[in-house]
Design a protein around this motif. Structure first.
Motif, PDB file in Angstrom:
ATOM      1  N   GLY A  57       0.853  -1.183   0.000  1.00 26.78           N
ATOM      2  CA  GLY A  57       0.000   0.000   0.000  1.00 26.78           C
ATOM      3  C   GLY A  57       0.885   1.227   0.000  1.00 26.78           C
ATOM      4  O   GLY A  57       2.077   1.155  -0.272  1.00 26.78           O
ATOM      5  N   GLY A  58       0.302   2.372   0.341  1.00 29.98           N
ATOM      6  CA  GLY A  58       1.060   3.607   0.394  1.00 29.98           C
ATOM      7  C   GLY A  58       1.220   4.242  -0.969  1.00 29.98           C
ATOM      8  O   GLY A  58       0.609   3.826  -1.955  1.00 29.98           O
ATOM      9  N   MET A  81       4.756  -5.650  -6.002  1.00 31.69           N
ATOM     10  CA  MET A  81       3.790  -4.578  -5.758  1.00 31.69           C
ATOM     11  C   MET A  81       2.386  -5.164  -5.788  1.00 31.69           C
ATOM     12  O   MET A  81       1.859  -5.480  -6.846  1.00 31.69           O
ATOM     13  CB  MET A  81       3.948  -3.484  -6.815  1.00 31.69           C
ATOM     14  N   SER A  82       1.790  -5.327  -4.614  1.00 33.17           N
ATOM     15  CA  SER A  82       0.436  -5.882  -4.535  1.00 33.17           C
ATOM     16  C   SER A  82      -0.585  -4.838  -4.097  1.00 33.17           C
ATOM     17  O   SER A  82      -1.765  -5.148  -3.931  1.00 33.17           O
ATOM     18  CB  SER A  82       0.415  -7.075  -3.580  1.00 33.17           C
ATOM     19  N   GLY A  83      -0.152  -3.615  -3.929  1.00 34.86           N
ATOM     20  CA  GLY A  83      -1.036  -2.517  -3.556  1.00 34.86           C
ATOM     21  C   GLY A  83      -0.271  -1.217  -3.648  1.00 34.86           C
ATOM     22  O   GLY A  83       0.927  -1.192  -3.922  1.00 34.86           O
ATOM     23  N   GLY A 105       0.262  -7.338  -8.587  1.00 37.54           N
ATOM     24  CA  GLY A 105      -1.055  -7.929  -8.416  1.00 37.54           C
ATOM     25  C   GLY A 105      -1.941  -7.058  -7.553  1.00 37.54           C
ATOM     26  O   GLY A 105      -1.546  -5.975  -7.103  1.00 37.54           O
ATOM     27  N   GLY A 106      -3.149  -7.515  -7.323  1.00 36.56           N
ATOM     28  CA  GLY A 106      -4.089  -6.832  -6.436  1.00 36.56           C
ATOM     29  C   GLY A 106      -4.394  -5.424  -6.867  1.00 36.56           C
ATOM     30  O   GLY A 106      -4.623  -5.148  -8.039  1.00 36.56           O
ATOM     31  N   GLY A 107      -4.376  -4.501  -5.927  1.00 35.82           N
ATOM     32  CA  GLY A 107      -4.733  -3.107  -6.178  1.00 35.82           C
ATOM     33  C   GLY A 107      -3.585  -2.224  -6.600  1.00 35.82           C
ATOM     34  O   GLY A 107      -3.694  -0.999  -6.562  1.00 35.82           O
ATOM     35  N   ALA A 108      -2.468  -2.793  -7.014  1.00 33.64           N
ATOM     36  CA  ALA A 108      -1.311  -2.000  -7.451  1.00 33.64           C
ATOM     37  C   ALA A 108      -1.683  -1.130  -8.646  1.00 33.64           C
ATOM     38  O   ALA A 108      -2.377  -1.573  -9.556  1.00 33.64           O
ATOM     39  CB  ALA A 108      -0.157  -2.924  -7.818  1.00 33.64           C
ATOM     40  N   THR A 131      -6.757  -5.382  -9.670  1.00 35.60           N
ATOM     41  CA  THR A 131      -8.000  -4.662  -9.391  1.00 35.60           C
ATOM     42  C   THR A 131      -7.811  -3.156  -9.375  1.00 35.60           C
ATOM     43  O   THR A 131      -8.741  -2.418  -9.066  1.00 35.60           O
ATOM     44  CB  THR A 131      -8.562  -5.101  -8.020  1.00 35.60           C
ATOM     45  N   GLY A 132      -6.600  -2.672  -9.724  1.00 37.21           N
ATOM     46  CA  GLY A 132      -6.273  -1.257  -9.638  1.00 37.21           C
ATOM     47  C   GLY A 132      -6.847  -0.386 -10.737  1.00 37.21           C
ATOM     48  O   GLY A 132      -6.739   0.826 -10.666  1.00 37.21           O
TER      49      GLY A 132
END
Length: 181
Positions: A57-58, A81-83, A105-108, A131-132
Motif C-alpha cells: 500500500g502507500g 507490488m500488490s497494492g 497484483g491486487g490493487g497495485a 483490481t487497480g
C-alpha cells in the motif's frame, strides 16, 4: 513518511542494499519529493540494489532523478507490488527494472505517466488478479526483448488473458499469451 530528501547519486529517499535486506511499504506510507541531484542520478525515491521490496500500500509520488524517478531495481533484486500507487514522478521512466524481478497484483497502480522500463529482466509475474483499474502500468521494453519474448506470466489462480489488456506498451503489443507480438 519520508519526504524532501536528497542524495547525490542514487536512492534519494531510501536505499536497500544486500541480498538479505527487505523493505516493506504498507497503507499510509508516503515517499514523496525525494530526489537524486546528479545528472546521472538513479532511484529518486528508492534504490533497490540486491534486495527485496514489497509494496502492500502507500504511495510513491513527486520524486525526481535522471533515471527511475520513483524506484530503481537492479542486481537481481525482487520488487513485488500488490497494492499502493506510484504516480506524479518527474521522469518519463519512474520504475527501472534492470536484471531483476518485478511481480504485480491486487490493487497495485502505476499511473500512465510513470512508465516501467524492463531491461535484461525476466517477464513480469502477475501474482493475483489486478483490481487497480483498466490500465495498471505502461511498459517500455529495453534490451533482451524481441518478437515472441515473454513479457507477462501468470501466477497461481491468475488467468493471463484477463490481465494482459491492463498493460500498455510504449512500442509494440502484448499478445493474450503474454508474449511480445
Amino acid at each position: 513518511t519520508i519526504t524532501n530528501s536528497t542524495n547525490n547519486d542514487s536512492a534519494g529517499g531510501i536505499k536497500v542494499n544486500g541480498s538479505s535486506s527487505t523493505l516493506n511499504i504498507y497503507d499510509g506510507a508516503i515517499v514523496s519529493n525525494c530526489r537524486c541531484s546528479n545528472t546521472w542520478g538513479i532511484g529518486g525515491a528508492i534504490g533497490l540494489e540486491s534486495g527485496t521490496m514489497n509494496m502492500y500500500g502507500g504511495s510513491i509520488t513527486g520524486n525526481s532523478a535522471q533515471d527511475a524517478s520513483a524506484v530503481y531495481v537492479n542486481n537481481n533484486s525482487v520488487f513485488t507490488m500488490s497494492g499502493g500507487t506510484i504516480s506524479g514522478n518527474s521522469n518519463d521512466i519512474a520504475i527501472n527494472i534492470s536484471s531483476s524481478t518485478f511481480k504485480i497484483g491486487g490493487g497495485a497502480l502505476i499511473s500512465s505517466d510513470d512508465k516501467v522500463s524492463l531491461k535484461n529482466s525476466p517477464a513480469i509475474t502477475i501474482i493475483s488478479p489486478l483490481t487497480g483499474g483498466n490500465s495498471v502500468a505502461t511498459l517500455t521494453l529495453k534490451d533482451g526483448f524481441s518478437s515472441g519474448t515473454t513479457v507477462l506470466t501468470a501466477g497461481d489462480g491468475v488467468t493471463l488473458a484477463n490481465e494482459v489488456g491492463k498493460f500498455v506498451l510504449t512500442s509494440g503489443t502484448i499478445k493474450s499469451d503474454g508474449t511480445l507480438q
